[in-house]
Design an enzyme around this catalytic site. Structure first.
Site, mmCIF file in Angstrom:
data_model
loop_
_atom_site.group_PDB
_atom_site.id
_atom_site.type_symbol
_atom_site.label_atom_id
_atom_site.label_comp_id
_atom_site.label_asym_id
_atom_site.label_seq_id
_atom_site.Cartn_x
_atom_site.Cartn_y
_atom_site.Cartn_z
ATOM 1 N N GLU A 83 -10.788 -94.762 27.321
ATOM 2 C CA GLU A 83 -10.661 -93.348 27.691
ATOM 3 C C GLU A 83 -9.292 -92.861 27.241
ATOM 4 O OE1 GLU A 83 -10.847 -90.308 31.540
ATOM 5 O OE2 GLU A 83 -11.702 -92.315 31.692
ATOM 6 N N ASP A 130 -2.795 -92.960 28.414
ATOM 7 C CA ASP A 130 -2.187 -91.640 28.556
ATOM 8 C C ASP A 130 -0.679 -91.821 28.470
ATOM 9 O OD1 ASP A 130 -1.601 -88.902 29.312
ATOM 10 O OD2 ASP A 130 -3.523 -88.840 30.346
ATOM 11 N N ASP A 154 -5.955 -81.701 24.714
ATOM 12 C CA ASP A 154 -5.188 -80.487 24.462
ATOM 13 C C ASP A 154 -5.865 -79.700 23.343
ATOM 14 O OD1 ASP A 154 -3.266 -78.546 23.790
ATOM 15 O OD2 ASP A 154 -1.628 -79.868 24.409
ATOM 16 N N LYS A 196 -3.363 -72.253 19.200
ATOM 17 C CA LYS A 196 -2.820 -71.469 18.096
ATOM 18 C C LYS A 196 -3.252 -72.077 16.761
ATOM 19 C CE LYS A 196 1.225 -69.899 20.691
ATOM 20 N NZ LYS A 196 2.712 -69.878 20.761
ATOM 21 N N ASP A 224 -13.309 -77.437 27.562
ATOM 22 C CA ASP A 224 -13.624 -76.097 28.075
ATOM 23 C C ASP A 224 -13.063 -75.020 27.141
ATOM 24 O OD1 ASP A 224 -10.944 -76.519 28.647
ATOM 25 O OD2 ASP A 224 -10.996 -75.336 30.499
ATOM 26 N N THR A 244 -14.423 -82.554 37.712
ATOM 27 C CA THR A 244 -13.056 -82.689 38.206
ATOM 28 C C THR A 244 -12.513 -81.359 38.728
ATOM 29 O OG1 THR A 244 -12.061 -82.210 36.060
ATOM 30 C CG2 THR A 244 -12.635 -84.511 36.513
ATOM 31 N N ARG A 245 -11.392 -81.439 39.432
ATOM 32 C CA ARG A 245 -10.726 -80.235 39.934
ATOM 33 C C ARG A 245 -10.321 -79.339 38.766
ATOM 34 N NH1 ARG A 245 -5.363 -81.365 43.202
ATOM 35 N NH2 ARG A 245 -4.920 -82.328 41.178
ATOM 36 N N PHE A 246 -9.803 -79.940 37.702
ATOM 37 C CA PHE A 246 -9.417 -79.180 36.514
ATOM 38 C C PHE A 246 -10.618 -78.425 35.949
ATOM 39 C CE2 PHE A 246 -9.352 -79.041 31.874
ATOM 40 C CZ PHE A 246 -8.172 -78.345 31.629
#
Length: 278
Positions: A95, A120, A170, A174, A206, A243-245
């Site tokens: 992941e 990460d 991410d 732009k 998203d 998830t919360r995000f």
């Protein structure tokens, strides 16, 4: 006129006074390194940027105690023996970018027969995932610190992975930053070399323009095939936690798209390329 000093909270009796770190001294001596790969590899365009935020006392404690047991720095110095790393020969899913680790922990708990190697660069998230793993008894989770590209290219063997997850990377919205997006043809070629035939690459985002780009480059890549018969996005699988995000994004009207692409078996890929027109 002199300004009165802000009052200092009194320290409980017997509590040690924290020692200030010397310049260059690591924040967590037994924890993840600030730049594990150092200057040993070329400075390419990065698809991530480290986020600086406060590490809580619980996260710091987990990093100090558990990193030597369940953590590893992505230094590119060796090829990992995944069976040795996890203590068993179960399939391993990588992941990339796990945030605070809630979804990672939930998926690991729901599928204890699969090992999860989560990478990460976000120190609070690393500490939180280690805390969750200990709290929930997740022996199938290992936390990696550093650049996922170096991990894939230098530290994982061909066909080592049974799956790859890239959730909410991410989007670099732009246009001049689009080259920093992770899901690019070059990355897919590297990922395919480390995925076993039939393994699934699962992406979710998203950011709709990024989702469209993901679908385009994955569809065009000869090492992957869409699991969806119509060639489009997949419904959110029940095994991927909300998830919360993600809830925050949905509340703002964002559309979340999942993509599930399967690693084409080597024989099929070779046959497909052999039949391509010259």
């Amino acid at each position: 006129m002199s300004t009165p000093e802000a009052p200092h909270a009194e320290r409980p009796a017997g509590e040690p006074v924290p020692r200030a770190r010397a310049k260059g001294e690591p924040r967590f001596p037994d924890g993840p390194k600030a730049d594990p790969a150092g200057s040993h590899f070329e400075r390419r365009i990065r698809s991530f940027q480290p986020r600086r935020s406060r590490v809580t006392a619980g996260q710091a404690d987990a990093l100090q105690r558990l990193w030597p047991v369940w953590g590893l720095d992505v230094d590119g110095s060796r090829r990992l023996d995944l069976a040795e790393l996890f203590g068993n020969g179960r399939p391993v899913v990588l992941e990339i970018g796990f945030g605070m680790g809630e979804a990672t922990a939930q998926m690991a708990a729901a599928d204890p027969a699969t090992n999860v190697l989560a990478v990460d660069v976000h120190t609070p998230g690393q500490g939180h995932l280690l805390h969750l793993a200990e709290e929930r008894g997740l022996a199938n989770v290992r936390v990696a610190n550093g650049d996922a590209i170096i991990l894939l290219r230098e530290m994982l063997a061909p066909d080592a992975l049974s799956g790859l997850r890239v959730f909410f990377p991410d989007p670099w919205p732009k246009k001049r930053h689009h080259k920093r997006r992770l899901i690019q043809p070059e990355f897919l070629t590297l990922a395919a070399s480390r995925l076993a035939p039939g393994a699934v690459l699962h992406c979710a985002t998203d950011w709709e323009p990024y989702a469209e780009q993901m679908l385009e480059v994955l569809t065009a890549h000869p090492d992957f095939e869409n699991t969806q018969g119509d060639g489009g996005f997949a419904p959110r699988p029940g095994f991927r936690p909300l998830t919360r995000f993600e809830r925050q994004g949905l509340d703002k009207g964002h559309v979340v798209n999942d993509l599930l692409f399967r690693r084409v078996p080597h024989d099929d890929r070779a046959g497909h390329r052999a039949g391509d027109p010259a």
